[in-house]
Design a protein around this motif. Structure first.
Motif, PDB file in Angstrom:
ATOM      1  N   ARG A 223      -0.933   0.623  -6.317  1.00  0.00           N
ATOM      2  CA  ARG A 223       0.212   0.955  -5.462  1.00  0.00           C
ATOM      3  C   ARG A 223       0.235   0.120  -4.189  1.00  0.00           C
ATOM      4  O   ARG A 223       1.300  -0.210  -3.679  1.00  0.00           O
ATOM      5  CB  ARG A 223       0.176   2.437  -5.105  1.00  0.00           C
ATOM      6  N   GLN A 224      -0.929  -0.228  -3.684  1.00  0.00           N
ATOM      7  CA  GLN A 224      -0.999  -0.891  -2.379  1.00  0.00           C
ATOM      8  C   GLN A 224      -0.836  -2.405  -2.450  1.00  0.00           C
ATOM      9  O   GLN A 224      -0.522  -3.035  -1.446  1.00  0.00           O
ATOM     10  CB  GLN A 224      -2.341  -0.571  -1.705  1.00  0.00           C
ATOM     11  N   CYS A 225      -1.030  -3.009  -3.600  1.00  0.00           N
ATOM     12  CA  CYS A 225      -1.005  -4.473  -3.698  1.00  0.00           C
ATOM     13  C   CYS A 225       0.406  -4.990  -3.953  1.00  0.00           C
ATOM     14  O   CYS A 225       0.961  -4.826  -5.045  1.00  0.00           O
ATOM     15  CB  CYS A 225      -1.938  -4.954  -4.811  1.00  0.00           C
ATOM     16  N   ALA A 226       0.995  -5.611  -2.948  1.00  0.00           N
ATOM     17  CA  ALA A 226       2.343  -6.173  -3.085  1.00  0.00           C
ATOM     18  C   ALA A 226       2.346  -7.395  -3.992  1.00  0.00           C
ATOM     19  O   ALA A 226       3.401  -7.818  -4.472  1.00  0.00           O
ATOM     20  CB  ALA A 226       2.896  -6.546  -1.717  1.00  0.00           C
ATOM     21  N   ASN A 227       1.164  -7.961  -4.239  1.00  0.00           N
ATOM     22  CA  ASN A 227       1.072  -9.158  -5.083  1.00  0.00           C
ATOM     23  C   ASN A 227       0.835  -8.812  -6.553  1.00  0.00           C
ATOM     24  O   ASN A 227       0.694  -9.707  -7.380  1.00  0.00           O
ATOM     25  CB  ASN A 227      -0.064 -10.050  -4.571  1.00  0.00           C
ATOM     26  N   GLU A 228       0.765  -7.511  -6.857  1.00  0.00           N
ATOM     27  CA  GLU A 228       0.611  -7.018  -8.224  1.00  0.00           C
ATOM     28  C   GLU A 228      -0.643  -7.561  -8.898  1.00  0.00           C
ATOM     29  O   GLU A 228      -0.640  -7.910 -10.079  1.00  0.00           O
ATOM     30  CB  GLU A 228       1.862  -7.349  -9.057  1.00  0.00           C
ATOM     31  N   ALA A 229      -1.720  -7.623  -8.126  1.00  0.00           N
ATOM     32  CA  ALA A 229      -2.970  -8.114  -8.688  1.00  0.00           C
ATOM     33  C   ALA A 229      -3.654  -7.070  -9.569  1.00  0.00           C
ATOM     34  O   ALA A 229      -4.415  -7.414 -10.474  1.00  0.00           O
ATOM     35  CB  ALA A 229      -3.922  -8.540  -7.565  1.00  0.00           C
TER      36      ALA A 229
ATOM     37  N   ASN B  43       0.743  -7.301   2.976  1.00  0.00           N
ATOM     38  CA  ASN B  43       0.337  -5.947   2.594  1.00  0.00           C
ATOM     39  C   ASN B  43       0.102  -5.031   3.788  1.00  0.00           C
ATOM     40  O   ASN B  43      -0.024  -3.821   3.619  1.00  0.00           O
ATOM     41  CB  ASN B  43      -0.938  -6.005   1.740  1.00  0.00           C
ATOM     42  N   TRP B  44       0.030  -5.596   4.983  1.00  0.00           N
ATOM     43  CA  TRP B  44      -0.213  -4.801   6.181  1.00  0.00           C
ATOM     44  C   TRP B  44       1.070  -4.551   6.968  1.00  0.00           C
ATOM     45  O   TRP B  44       1.023  -4.011   8.076  1.00  0.00           O
ATOM     46  CB  TRP B  44      -1.277  -5.469   7.049  1.00  0.00           C
ATOM     47  N   GLY B  45       2.213  -4.980   6.439  1.00  0.00           N
ATOM     48  CA  GLY B  45       3.499  -4.678   7.061  1.00  0.00           C
ATOM     49  C   GLY B  45       3.810  -5.501   8.286  1.00  0.00           C
ATOM     50  O   GLY B  45       4.699  -5.147   9.072  1.00  0.00           O
TER      51      GLY B  45
END
Length: 501
Positions: free
Chosen positions: A27-33, A425-427
């Motif tokens: 859920r937290q990884c915007a890079n979809e790793a 990822n830290w906004g």
């Protein structure tokens, strides 16, 4: 399928005994790793998508994750490093210019780390800042050369507009668009509480932040994004950006993916269009042209605000600064080659410009030699990492410093250097609403205030240790510095003696 010659830079190591497949990392990884495999009830990772932002590591409830540098290597070669080979492969695959973020990471000398401070002993007593007065405030702007008195004998106020700062530091230019609304709010609120200033960057000023105008430097860059009369008059000072340390001689570029919603409206350009500032100001090709813009801005603001000219630290910087000091500018901002930015051509970032320490000492000495040091204040930036860097910069001749990367780190940045991708990822360096929410300005501005208050306390301690009780007494006081591991030419340019002398 074409061959992919690139092996991931980082590997995500997952401890199977600790992982509970809670999917927080996914859920937290915007890079979809990270990807959850429902059938196996486990999570796998595509290391190639990892940018080493540590979001997943920080939020994993069982500490099941860590990120390590890839062990993959090429056959040893002193001339062709693995980094060089990887960059060549990327360009051969894409045909594009390499982009990088957040400052120069190359192994060049950091002169601040080769300068040591003096400390008072018997002959010059130290000062205890807890019990004795210690002055950290500064005033930026041109200073008159003579005290004038009126017919009644009283002193005439012939002081040009000044900027008051409670300590010799400001938050440097980071535009709305390159960083998020919440990050900008954190900087503005912290500047107000601390009694210092923050800089809008070249993206205009969101209407919500006009209320912080007394603590705002508004910037005018070659693209003129968001520049209008109300904007110019909203701030405490106006800055003309001629260049920046991360990309001297190169204009600005904010990708269209970040030009959305309020960013588009604030910059006054269509959504989705790239915001490209040309490399030169097309109305400035000489010091005389610069002078015309300086006085145009002074006229537009009723001669009530100082005008700053920001330049990158480059060869012959002292002559350039001399011209700017004669152009009518009140403040010169010098940005060294370690300065960070959201996106810069890698080759420019790593190979163009000079260290700000050398530029600063050269400029300060040139202006003193020409008898015009009082015409301008000097602000320097480019990887100011601690209060010790501030003390050393002031001793080399600066009135004040700009900080940017250190401020972002205080907000939670993990220096993954992928700002140009827009998926922070830290906004912080993003405009994706779901990611922006991760940067809580209520927490962010307090962290900035904590950092700067800690630095201010350390400033007082270091100054007290030198027997100095004011920033003004420290400014340009190079007798308080000694060099270690520097050659004669470096010591000469810095204007300091070697340790032991």
């Amino acid at each position: 399928m074409p061959l992919n010659f690139l092996y991931p830079d980082y590997e995500v190591v997952r401890n199977p005994d600790r992982c509970i497949a809670c999917r927080a990392c996914e859920r937290q990884c915007a890079n979809e790793a990270h990807e959850y495999l429902a059938g196996a009830n486990r999570i796998v990772c595509d290391d190639a998508k990892c940018v080493c932002c540590h979001r997943c590591v920080s939020l994993c409830p069982t500490r099941a994750l860590k990120i390590v540098k890839s062990g993959n290597t090429y056959k040893g070669n002193k001339n062709w490093s693995g980094k060089t080979i990887n960059e060549l492969y990327r360009q051969a695959s894409s045909g594009g210019v390499l982009l990088s973020s957040m400052g120069n990471p190359e192994d060049y000398p950091v002169y601040f780390d080769k300068l040591l401070l003096n400390a008072s002993q018997v002959t010059n007593p130290s000062i205890d800042p807890l019990r004795e007065p210690m002055e950290t405030k500064v005033f930026l702007g041109a200073k008159p050369t003579l005290i004038e008195r009126g017919k009644d004998g009283g002193i005439k106020n012939n002081l040009p507009p000044q900027l008051f700062l409670s300590m010799p530091a400001m938050f440097s230019a980071m535009s709305y668009g390159s960083i998020s609304y919440n990050a900008h709010e954190s900087l503005a609120r912290a500047a107000e509480e601390l009694g210092i200033l923050y800089n809008t960057g070249e993206g205009g000023l969101h209407e919500d932040f006009y209320k912080y105008g007394k603590h705002t430097v508004v910037q005018v860059a070659s693209g003129r994004f968001g520049v209008h009369t109300q904007y110019l008059n909203s701030g405490a000072a106006v800055e003309i950006k001629m260049g920046q340390g991360a990309k001297p001689g190169i204009g600005g570029h904010l990708p269209g993916a970040k030009i959305v919603g309020d960013v588009s409206r604030t910059r006054m350009i269509p959504e989705g269009s790239d915001a490209i500032s040309p490399a030169p100001h097309h109305d400035i090709y000489s010091i005389e042209d610069l002078r015309q813009l300086v006085y145009s801005l002074k006229e537009a603001t009723g001669y009530t605000k100082p005008v700053i000219v920001k330049i990158a630290a480059v060869h012959n910087i002292s002559a350039i600064a001399s011209g700017i000091a004669r152009s009518g500018a009140d403040i010169i901002a010098i940005d060294g080659f370690r300065g960070g930015t959201g996106a810069a051509p890698t080759r420019i970032r790593d190979h163009v410009g000079i260290p700000v320490e050398l530029a600063l000492s050269s400029v300060d000495q040139r202006l003193r030699d020409e008898g015009i040091r009082g015409n301008v204040s000097i602000v320097v930036g480019g990887s100011i990492r601690s209060s010790a860097d501030i003390v050393k910069a002031v001793a080399l001749g600066a009135d004040c410093v700009y900080i940017a990367t250190a401020a972002l780190l205080a907000l939670g940045c993990h220096l993954c250097r992928s700002c140009h991708g827009g998926k922070c990822n830290w906004g912080i360096a993003t405009q994706v609403p779901e990611l922006v929410k991760r940067m809580n300005p209520e927490i962010g501005y307090k962290r900035l205030v904590n950092l700067m208050n800690a630095w201010r306390h350390e400033l007082k301690e270091m100054m007290g240790g030198m027997g100095i009780n004011s920033i003004e007494s420290l400014k340009g006081n190079r007798a308080m510095l000694r060099g270690v591991g520097l050659n004669e030419k470096e010591l000469q340019i810095l204007g300091v003696k070697h340790a032991g002398e």
